[in-house]
Design an enzyme around this catalytic site. Sequence first.
Site, mmCIF file in Angstrom:
data_model
loop_
_atom_site.group_PDB
_atom_site.id
_atom_site.type_symbol
_atom_site.label_atom_id
_atom_site.label_comp_id
_atom_site.label_asym_id
_atom_site.label_seq_id
_atom_site.Cartn_x
_atom_site.Cartn_y
_atom_site.Cartn_z
ATOM 1 N N ARG A 17 -67.737 47.300 19.633
ATOM 2 C CA ARG A 17 -69.274 47.407 19.166
ATOM 3 C C ARG A 17 -69.715 48.174 19.956
ATOM 4 N NH1 ARG A 17 -71.892 41.799 18.770
ATOM 5 N NH2 ARG A 17 -73.622 43.148 17.795
ATOM 6 N N ASP A 55 -68.679 37.187 18.516
ATOM 7 C CA ASP A 55 -69.593 36.748 18.531
ATOM 8 C C ASP A 55 -70.295 36.812 17.084
ATOM 9 O OD1 ASP A 55 -70.185 37.841 21.221
ATOM 10 O OD2 ASP A 55 -69.624 39.882 20.693
ATOM 11 N N ARG A 107 -63.629 34.072 22.397
ATOM 12 C CA ARG A 107 -65.004 34.551 21.600
ATOM 13 C C ARG A 107 -64.973 35.431 20.855
ATOM 14 N NH1 ARG A 107 -68.930 33.065 26.799
ATOM 15 N NH2 ARG A 107 -67.962 31.103 27.451
ATOM 16 N N TYR A 164 -58.347 45.035 16.815
ATOM 17 C CA TYR A 164 -59.053 44.021 16.107
ATOM 18 C C TYR A 164 -59.320 46.026 15.650
ATOM 19 C CZ TYR A 164 -61.857 40.855 19.578
ATOM 20 O OH TYR A 164 -62.766 39.864 19.975
#
Length: 246
Positions: free
Chosen positions: A198, A53, A51, A111
């Site tokens: 994050r 966000d 997933r 990422y």
Amino acid sequence: MIRNFRLLIEYDGTNYAGWQRQKHDPTIQGEIEKALETMLGQTVSVIGSGRTDAGVHALGQTANFRCDTRLTSEAFQKGLNSLLNKDIVIKDCKEADIDFHARFNAKGKRYSYRIFNHSVACSIGRQYCWWVRFPLDAEAMQRGADYLIGAHDFKAFEGAGSPKKHTIRTVYQAQFRQDGEYLIFDIEADGFLRFMVRNIVGTLISVGISKFQPDDVKRILLSGDRANAGITAPPQGLFLIEVRYE
């Protein structure tokens, strides 16, 4: 005959409530499934590598779906791109082994997080970065990031409500690089917890403004306590770059 198709997907997550389908809000998974239903006249479940966000983007999300069809992979790519909104693009579609599973077969992910570090905010591109007005000490941030390399329990950087039972992950790369006024953080690991990237970025920003010292990252990591870490960086600066299967 049931066949399995593997998708490589790029998307701008600005206007979506994340990857996972929801009843009332538009999502990436939901939009692709609706397009497939239009093409096939049947309900199809799209399986993502994981997933993302709400507000998070992807340059290389991987997904797969199985269906009984005679359509070619080229037909699926063209058909989906004609039906999807312009902020979702199928970059590639290939027929895969019937056992291929985008989530369970993934070996790692990469990422990038983009920080716009300037006293004045940007207008163009603001939906693809976090504006930080205070000068950042990138060298100190890198020293802090170095503590993340290797296998660790990342519970201190896990978001609330995470479905993961095990919080040990192996980080292979955690590197800052400068691109003009942008400070970009690249991180690669065998997997990530909810909000992990994050929360790491928010903590390293605290290092960059001297609220934390670089070795505080190690202390936070060992504490296993989310309350000791920094804030959660906003979603718009985060990009899923690649999912690794080998």
